[in-house]
Design a protein around this motif. Structure first.
Motif, short mmCIF file in Angstrom:
data_model
loop_
_atom_site.label_atom_id
_atom_site.label_comp_id
_atom_site.label_asym_id
_atom_site.label_seq_id
_atom_site.Cartn_x
_atom_site.Cartn_y
_atom_site.Cartn_z
N GLY A 34 0.80 -1.21 0.00
CA GLY A 34 0.00 0.00 0.00
C GLY A 34 0.83 1.25 0.00
N TRP A 35 0.16 2.35 -0.29
CA TRP A 35 0.76 3.68 -0.20
C TRP A 35 -0.03 4.49 0.82
CZ3 TRP A 35 5.26 5.07 -2.33
CH2 TRP A 35 5.74 4.30 -3.40
N TYR A 36 0.70 5.12 1.72
CA TYR A 36 0.16 6.04 2.69
C TYR A 36 0.81 7.40 2.46
CZ TYR A 36 -1.83 2.22 5.46
OH TYR A 36 -2.57 1.15 5.89
N ARG A 37 0.19 8.42 3.01
CA ARG A 37 0.82 9.74 2.94
C ARG A 37 0.60 10.50 4.24
NH1 ARG A 37 -2.97 12.70 -1.67
NH2 ARG A 37 -4.79 13.13 -0.36
N GLN A 38 1.54 11.39 4.49
CA GLN A 38 1.47 12.20 5.70
C GLN A 38 1.81 13.64 5.34
OE1 GLN A 38 3.95 10.83 8.94
NE2 GLN A 38 2.69 11.90 10.43
N ALA A 39 0.81 14.48 5.48
CA ALA A 39 1.00 15.90 5.24
C ALA A 39 1.52 16.56 6.52
CB ALA A 39 -0.32 16.53 4.81
N PRO A 40 2.15 17.72 6.41
CA PRO A 40 2.69 18.39 7.60
C PRO A 40 1.60 18.63 8.65
CG PRO A 40 3.53 19.42 5.62
CD PRO A 40 2.49 18.44 5.17
N GLY A 41 1.88 18.19 9.87
CA GLY A 41 0.96 18.41 10.97
C GLY A 41 -0.25 17.49 10.99
N LYS A 42 -0.25 16.51 10.09
CA LYS A 42 -1.40 15.59 10.02
C LYS A 42 -0.95 14.14 10.21
CE LYS A 42 -4.26 18.52 7.09
NZ LYS A 42 -5.12 18.58 5.87
N GLU A 43 -1.91 13.28 10.43
CA GLU A 43 -1.62 11.87 10.61
C GLU A 43 -1.34 11.19 9.27
OE1 GLU A 43 -4.36 10.99 14.60
OE2 GLU A 43 -4.85 10.07 12.68
N ARG A 44 -0.65 10.09 9.35
CA ARG A 44 -0.41 9.29 8.16
C ARG A 44 -1.71 8.55 7.82
NH1 ARG A 44 4.94 5.63 8.17
NH2 ARG A 44 5.67 7.66 8.90
N VAL A 45 -2.09 8.62 6.56
CA VAL A 45 -3.35 8.02 6.13
C VAL A 45 -3.14 7.18 4.87
CG1 VAL A 45 -4.79 9.84 7.13
CG2 VAL A 45 -3.98 10.08 4.79
N LEU A 46 -4.01 6.21 4.72
CA LEU A 46 -3.97 5.34 3.54
C LEU A 46 -4.36 6.12 2.29
CD1 LEU A 46 -3.78 2.42 2.33
CD2 LEU A 46 -6.24 2.27 2.77
N VAL A 47 -3.66 5.84 1.20
CA VAL A 47 -4.03 6.38 -0.11
C VAL A 47 -4.66 5.27 -0.94
CG1 VAL A 47 -3.19 7.43 -2.23
CG2 VAL A 47 -2.18 8.08 -0.03
N ALA A 48 -3.96 4.16 -1.05
CA ALA A 48 -4.45 3.02 -1.82
C ALA A 48 -3.65 1.79 -1.42
CB ALA A 48 -4.30 3.27 -3.31
#
Length: 121
Positions: A34-48
């Protein structure tokens, strides 16, 4: 077992990027990728994510713009991102929930090192 991600960069809104991630080591067999992403100041979340059988799952933000795929022979996963938006800016991480190493030991919850994607408006 390690995951190595690449392909991030700086693009303008509307452009595309393709992320790649491969598991290191010969004889490795990975399960769901899978791919996750984490934006500045936010939690890491699933993308796909994509199972070993090729079943895919996308979050609403990725549907219609991103495509996840994998090459089992290379133990690799890809994320084609089209029509990128500034809100896609984040560090992207690849992930596998389980990998079997050459010595037949199992390894769980493996993360790649992250690759930065920056989308300018």
């Amino acid at each position: 077992v390690q995951l190595q991600a690449s392909g991030g960069g700086l693009v303008q809104a509307g452009e595309s990027l393709r992320l790649s991630c491969a598991a290191s080591g010969s004889g490795v067999v990975v399960n769901t990728l899978g791919w996750y992403r984490q934006a500045p100041g936010k939690e890491r979340v699933l993308v796909a994510d994509i199972t070993s059988a090729g079943k895919t799952k996308y979050t609403n933000s990725a549907k219609g713009r991103f495509t996840i795929s994998r090459d089992n022979a290379k133990n690799a996963v890809y994320l084609q991102m089209n029509n990128l938006k500034p809100e896609d800016t984040a560090v992207y991480y690849c992930y596998t929930d389980r990998a079997r190493a050459r010595d037949l030991t199992y390894h769980y919850d493996i993360w790649g090192q992250g690759t930065q994607v920056t989308v300018s408006s």
